[in-house]
Design a protein around this motif. Structure first.
Motif, mmCIF file in Angstrom:
data_model
loop_
_atom_site.group_PDB
_atom_site.id
_atom_site.type_symbol
_atom_site.label_atom_id
_atom_site.label_comp_id
_atom_site.label_asym_id
_atom_site.label_seq_id
_atom_site.Cartn_x
_atom_site.Cartn_y
_atom_site.Cartn_z
ATOM 1 N N GLU A 1 18.881 72.887 19.798
ATOM 2 C CA GLU A 1 19.409 73.923 18.913
ATOM 3 C C GLU A 1 19.948 75.089 19.732
ATOM 4 N N ALA A 2 21.106 74.849 20.357
ATOM 5 C CA ALA A 2 21.799 75.872 21.148
ATOM 6 C C ALA A 2 23.226 75.388 21.377
ATOM 7 N N SER B 1 24.362 76.006 31.032
ATOM 8 C CA SER B 1 23.945 77.051 31.972
ATOM 9 C C SER B 1 22.538 76.775 32.503
ATOM 10 N N VAL B 2 21.669 76.187 31.689
ATOM 11 C CA VAL B 2 20.329 75.813 32.152
ATOM 12 C C VAL B 2 20.427 74.620 33.105
ATOM 13 N N ILE B 3 21.256 73.632 32.757
ATOM 14 C CA ILE B 3 21.445 72.463 33.629
ATOM 15 C C ILE B 3 21.981 72.896 34.991
ATOM 16 N N ALA B 4 22.884 73.854 35.010
ATOM 17 C CA ALA B 4 23.547 74.284 36.249
ATOM 18 C C ALA B 4 22.700 75.225 37.103
ATOM 19 N N LYS C 1 15.173 70.793 26.576
ATOM 20 C CA LYS C 1 15.128 71.302 25.199
ATOM 21 C C LYS C 1 14.192 72.505 25.100
ATOM 22 N N LYS C 2 12.998 72.365 25.656
ATOM 23 C CA LYS C 2 12.027 73.445 25.608
ATOM 24 C C LYS C 2 12.552 74.696 26.319
ATOM 25 N N GLU D 1 15.674 76.232 24.273
ATOM 26 C CA GLU D 1 15.306 76.794 22.984
ATOM 27 C C GLU D 1 14.328 77.959 23.094
ATOM 28 N N SER D 2 13.640 78.092 24.210
ATOM 29 C CA SER D 2 12.711 79.229 24.369
ATOM 30 C C SER D 2 13.389 80.430 25.021
ATOM 31 N N ALA D 3 14.629 80.252 25.469
ATOM 32 C CA ALA D 3 15.353 81.360 26.130
ATOM 33 C C ALA D 3 15.794 82.405 25.133
#
Length: 144
Positions: A12-13, A20-23, A138-139, A142-144
């Motif tokens: 859900e983003a 950006s998290v993957i990179a 995912k965690k 979604e927690s960012a």
């Protein structure tokens, strides 16, 4: 041709937030169970990692590996093995697709280890790695 394993999850983003998290390789030890250390060795003109050294501890497989990354637009990144102590080859990718208010992330992985291993066991290990990575991603997003 080697068989690959793949799995998908909906996060859900927006795709840009997921990518950006993957990179952000420096943060991998914070959210992936297997990556203990990550170091970007080379970057492209846009500042995206082209080569990354990862110190891995996935239970039976402990490894120090270097991966080369290829970025295709803003929705796909793939990687291939440059060097490793335990692996003969490793090819993977994340493909992001907008769905509703979120993003469907598909992770594909093909691993060939230097030690003999039954194909069924290898694919099971790939599936565990993929499922853990997707759940962690995912965690984290979604927690960012």
């Amino acid at each position: 041709m080697a068989e690959h394993t793949s799995s998908s999850i909906t996060i859900e983003a927006a795709p840009a937030d997921v990518m950006s998290v993957i990179a952000d390789f420096a943060r991998y030890p914070d959210w992936t169970g297997e990556v203990k250390e990550a170091e970007v060795l080379a970057s492209d003109a846009q500042g995206r990692a082209e080569q990354v050294r990862l110190v891995m501890d996935a239970g039976a497989i402990k490894d120090d590996q270097t991966l080369a990354y290829t970025w295709t637009g803003d929705h796909e990144v793939s990687w291939t093995l440059v060097k490793s102590q335990m692996l003969r080859s490793l090819d993977g990718s994340y493909l992001l697709k907008p769905v509703g208010t979120g993003t469907e992330v598909t992770y594909r992985l093909t691993v060939d280890v230097k030690i003999p291993m039954l194909g069924m066991i290898k694919r099971k290990a790939e599936k565990v790695i993929i499922d853990r990575a997707l759940a962690g991603l995912k965690k984290r997003v979604e927690s960012a």
